[in-house]
Design a protein around this motif. Sequence first.
Motif, PDB file in Angstrom:
ATOM      1  N   ALA A 160      11.305  -6.635  -5.341  1.00 26.31           N
ATOM      2  CA  ALA A 160      12.525  -6.084  -5.938  1.00 26.31           C
ATOM      3  C   ALA A 160      12.184  -5.116  -7.060  1.00 26.31           C
ATOM      4  O   ALA A 160      12.811  -4.061  -7.194  1.00 26.31           O
ATOM      5  CB  ALA A 160      13.413  -7.214  -6.465  1.00 26.31           C
ATOM      6  N   GLU A 161      11.168  -5.455  -7.859  1.00 27.87           N
ATOM      7  CA  GLU A 161      10.766  -4.579  -8.946  1.00 27.87           C
ATOM      8  C   GLU A 161      10.136  -3.288  -8.418  1.00 27.87           C
ATOM      9  O   GLU A 161      10.333  -2.211  -8.974  1.00 27.87           O
ATOM     10  CB  GLU A 161       9.785  -5.300  -9.876  1.00 27.87           C
ATOM     11  N   ILE A 162       9.382  -3.401  -7.326  1.00 32.87           N
ATOM     12  CA  ILE A 162       8.813  -2.211  -6.694  1.00 32.87           C
ATOM     13  C   ILE A 162       9.938  -1.280  -6.275  1.00 32.87           C
ATOM     14  O   ILE A 162       9.889  -0.065  -6.496  1.00 32.87           O
ATOM     15  CB  ILE A 162       7.950  -2.600  -5.476  1.00 32.87           C
ATOM     16  N   THR A 163      10.973  -1.864  -5.670  1.00 36.27           N
ATOM     17  CA  THR A 163      12.133  -1.074  -5.268  1.00 36.27           C
ATOM     18  C   THR A 163      12.732  -0.351  -6.464  1.00 36.27           C
ATOM     19  O   THR A 163      13.034   0.850  -6.390  1.00 36.27           O
ATOM     20  CB  THR A 163      13.187  -1.984  -4.609  1.00 36.27           C
ATOM     21  N   ASP A 164      12.890  -1.062  -7.585  1.00 40.83           N
ATOM     22  CA  ASP A 164      13.457  -0.446  -8.785  1.00 40.83           C
ATOM     23  C   ASP A 164      12.623   0.744  -9.252  1.00 40.83           C
ATOM     24  O   ASP A 164      13.163   1.779  -9.653  1.00 40.83           O
ATOM     25  CB  ASP A 164      13.542  -1.467  -9.922  1.00 40.83           C
ATOM     26  N   GLU A 213      12.402   3.156   1.662  1.00 42.95           N
ATOM     27  CA  GLU A 213      13.048   2.651   2.873  1.00 42.95           C
ATOM     28  C   GLU A 213      12.269   1.479   3.468  1.00 42.95           C
ATOM     29  O   GLU A 213      12.857   0.589   4.095  1.00 42.95           O
ATOM     30  CB  GLU A 213      13.170   3.776   3.902  1.00 42.95           C
ATOM     31  N   ALA A 214      10.957   1.463   3.261  1.00 43.47           N
ATOM     32  CA  ALA A 214      10.120   0.394   3.811  1.00 43.47           C
ATOM     33  C   ALA A 214      10.136  -0.861   2.952  1.00 43.47           C
ATOM     34  O   ALA A 214       9.631  -1.904   3.376  1.00 43.47           O
ATOM     35  CB  ALA A 214       8.683   0.898   3.959  1.00 43.47           C
ATOM     36  N   CYS A 215      10.711  -0.769   1.753  1.00 47.37           N
ATOM     37  CA  CYS A 215      10.726  -1.918   0.847  1.00 47.37           C
ATOM     38  C   CYS A 215      11.769  -2.945   1.267  1.00 47.37           C
ATOM     39  O   CYS A 215      12.846  -2.592   1.744  1.00 47.37           O
ATOM     40  CB  CYS A 215      11.047  -1.464  -0.580  1.00 47.37           C
ATOM     41  N   ASP A 216      11.424  -4.181   1.053  1.00 51.02           N
ATOM     42  CA  ASP A 216      12.359  -5.287   1.265  1.00 51.02           C
ATOM     43  C   ASP A 216      12.560  -5.973  -0.082  1.00 51.02           C
ATOM     44  O   ASP A 216      11.686  -6.715  -0.528  1.00 51.02           O
ATOM     45  CB  ASP A 216      11.798  -6.269   2.280  1.00 51.02           C
ATOM     46  N   PRO A 217      13.685  -5.729  -0.756  1.00 49.98           N
ATOM     47  CA  PRO A 217      13.903  -6.334  -2.072  1.00 49.98           C
ATOM     48  C   PRO A 217      13.823  -7.852  -2.071  1.00 49.98           C
ATOM     49  O   PRO A 217      13.604  -8.468  -3.107  1.00 49.98           O
ATOM     50  CB  PRO A 217      15.309  -5.863  -2.449  1.00 49.98           C
ATOM     51  N   ASP A 218      14.002  -8.473  -0.896  1.00 46.42           N
ATOM     52  CA  ASP A 218      13.917  -9.931  -0.791  1.00 46.42           C
ATOM     53  C   ASP A 218      12.574 -10.382  -0.235  1.00 46.42           C
ATOM     54  O   ASP A 218      12.416 -11.528   0.169  1.00 46.42           O
ATOM     55  CB  ASP A 218      15.044 -10.452   0.116  1.00 46.42           C
ATOM     56  N   GLY A 219      11.601  -9.480  -0.238  1.00 48.82           N
ATOM     57  CA  GLY A 219      10.299  -9.767   0.339  1.00 48.82           C
ATOM     58  C   GLY A 219       9.356 -10.456  -0.621  1.00 48.82           C
ATOM     59  O   GLY A 219       9.780 -11.296  -1.426  1.00 48.82           O
ATOM     60  N   PRO A 220       8.067 -10.116  -0.567  1.00 53.25           N
ATOM     61  CA  PRO A 220       7.057 -10.798  -1.380  1.00 53.25           C
ATOM     62  C   PRO A 220       7.350 -10.675  -2.875  1.00 53.25           C
ATOM     63  O   PRO A 220       8.209  -9.894  -3.285  1.00 53.25           O
ATOM     64  CB  PRO A 220       5.761 -10.060  -1.015  1.00 53.25           C
ATOM     65  N   PRO A 221       6.617 -11.429  -3.687  1.00 53.59           N
ATOM     66  CA  PRO A 221       6.809 -11.344  -5.137  1.00 53.59           C
ATOM     67  C   PRO A 221       6.719  -9.902  -5.617  1.00 53.59           C
ATOM     68  O   PRO A 221       5.889  -9.133  -5.141  1.00 53.59           O
ATOM     69  CB  PRO A 221       5.649 -12.183  -5.692  1.00 53.59           C
ATOM     70  N   PHE A 222       7.605  -9.543  -6.511  1.00 52.58           N
ATOM     71  CA  PHE A 222       7.652  -8.237  -7.151  1.00 52.58           C
ATOM     72  C   PHE A 222       8.219  -7.139  -6.254  1.00 52.58           C
ATOM     73  O   PHE A 222       8.309  -5.988  -6.655  1.00 52.58           O
ATOM     74  CB  PHE A 222       6.257  -7.829  -7.666  1.00 52.58           C
ATOM     75  N   GLY A 233       0.790  -1.225   0.000  1.00 54.57           N
ATOM     76  CA  GLY A 233       0.000   0.000   0.000  1.00 54.57           C
ATOM     77  C   GLY A 233       0.817   1.268   0.000  1.00 54.57           C
ATOM     78  O   GLY A 233       0.510   2.219  -0.718  1.00 54.57           O
ATOM     79  N   GLN A 234       1.895   1.311   0.793  1.00 57.29           N
ATOM     80  CA  GLN A 234       2.696   2.530   0.879  1.00 57.29           C
ATOM     81  C   GLN A 234       3.375   2.830  -0.452  1.00 57.29           C
ATOM     82  O   GLN A 234       3.359   3.962  -0.926  1.00 57.29           O
ATOM     83  CB  GLN A 234       3.747   2.386   1.986  1.00 57.29           C
ATOM     84  N   ALA A 235       3.932   1.810  -1.081  1.00 53.11           N
ATOM     85  CA  ALA A 235       4.578   2.010  -2.382  1.00 53.11           C
ATOM     86  C   ALA A 235       3.542   2.344  -3.445  1.00 53.11           C
ATOM     87  O   ALA A 235       3.773   3.208  -4.306  1.00 53.11           O
ATOM     88  CB  ALA A 235       5.351   0.752  -2.770  1.00 53.11           C
ATOM     89  N   ARG A 236       2.393   1.673  -3.383  1.00 51.41           N
ATOM     90  CA  ARG A 236       1.325   1.946  -4.350  1.00 51.41           C
ATOM     91  C   ARG A 236       0.911   3.412  -4.282  1.00 51.41           C
ATOM     92  O   ARG A 236       0.775   4.094  -5.297  1.00 51.41           O
ATOM     93  CB  ARG A 236       0.121   1.049  -4.055  1.00 51.41           C
ATOM     94  N   ASP A 237       0.702   3.903  -3.068  1.00 52.25           N
ATOM     95  CA  ASP A 237       0.284   5.297  -2.907  1.00 52.25           C
ATOM     96  C   ASP A 237       1.363   6.255  -3.406  1.00 52.25           C
ATOM     97  O   ASP A 237       1.055   7.276  -4.037  1.00 52.25           O
ATOM     98  CB  ASP A 237      -0.035   5.585  -1.441  1.00 52.25           C
ATOM     99  N   ALA A 238       2.617   5.939  -3.118  1.00 54.91           N
ATOM    100  CA  ALA A 238       3.703   6.801  -3.566  1.00 54.91           C
ATOM    101  C   ALA A 238       3.764   6.872  -5.091  1.00 54.91           C
ATOM    102  O   ALA A 238       3.933   7.949  -5.679  1.00 54.91           O
ATOM    103  CB  ALA A 238       5.037   6.306  -3.001  1.00 54.91           C
ATOM    104  N   LEU A 239       3.602   5.713  -5.746  1.00 56.60           N
ATOM    105  CA  LEU A 239       3.615   5.694  -7.207  1.00 56.60           C
ATOM    106  C   LEU A 239       2.399   6.422  -7.778  1.00 56.60           C
ATOM    107  O   LEU A 239       2.491   7.132  -8.787  1.00 56.60           O
ATOM    108  CB  LEU A 239       3.669   4.256  -7.714  1.00 56.60           C
ATOM    109  N   ALA A 240       1.247   6.247  -7.134  1.00 57.79           N
ATOM    110  CA  ALA A 240       0.036   6.945  -7.578  1.00 57.79           C
ATOM    111  C   ALA A 240       0.225   8.451  -7.473  1.00 57.79           C
ATOM    112  O   ALA A 240      -0.136   9.209  -8.384  1.00 57.79           O
ATOM    113  CB  ALA A 240      -1.163   6.501  -6.744  1.00 57.79           C
ATOM    114  N   HIS A 241       0.800   8.908  -6.372  1.00 62.07           N
ATOM    115  CA  HIS A 241       1.021  10.336  -6.194  1.00 62.07           C
ATOM    116  C   HIS A 241       2.074  10.858  -7.172  1.00 62.07           C
ATOM    117  O   HIS A 241       1.988  12.008  -7.620  1.00 62.07           O
ATOM    118  CB  HIS A 241       1.429  10.621  -4.750  1.00 62.07           C
TER     119      HIS A 241
END
Length: 198
Positions: A91-95, A80-89, A44-52
């Motif tokens: 790492a791509e969210i981080t990119d 900062e809240a992203c974990d590149p080794d976390g759930p599917p995608f 959700g946090q990354a989604r909102d950031a990308l939406a904004h």
Amino acid sequence: MSEAEDLMTRVARLDEAGKQTMAALLLVRYCSWHTDPKFQQWFGQARDALAHATSAARAVLQGEAPDLAGLRDEVSEALEACDPDGPPFEAEITDHLVFATEVLDFLLAPGETDALAQAFGRADELAEARGEMAQEELPEGHELATVDFEGLEADAREADSAVPLNQRAALQRSEEFADLYARVIGLSYSEEDAGMSD
């Protein structure tokens, strides 16, 4: 002269508004996939950031002055809240969040074209990765399996650096790219990947 050098030579001829337009169109192309419901529940946090980020890009294209500094902070916090080794995608969210910060760095200081050049380089990497994703994840013969994101990106940049620029056509071109980009991502991840199935 390399393609990157040729691009930046053309960019250097643009006025500040032209350069900002090119940067905003990058955000439209690469950050508009956040609405896919398979991803909504777990980033959700990354989604909102990308939406904004995409909303701010559209505001820039309309000649408005969104709070880019506040948005830069929001994207940084999501990163900062992203974990590149976390759930599917993840790492791509981080990119994509890193990419958004690079574009915003330029929009905040449009005289610093190194940030824009870096964002162009990151866009090339994203385009290449989604092209590979389409080839590897989509069924053979699927209409999107051979989409050439790198070629589409190169064509968009060449058109976006034209003087004068037809901004309506430029936005439409970027939206069409964004639609293809989002469809490839969405088709490449199942509901099971996203933890939505029983």
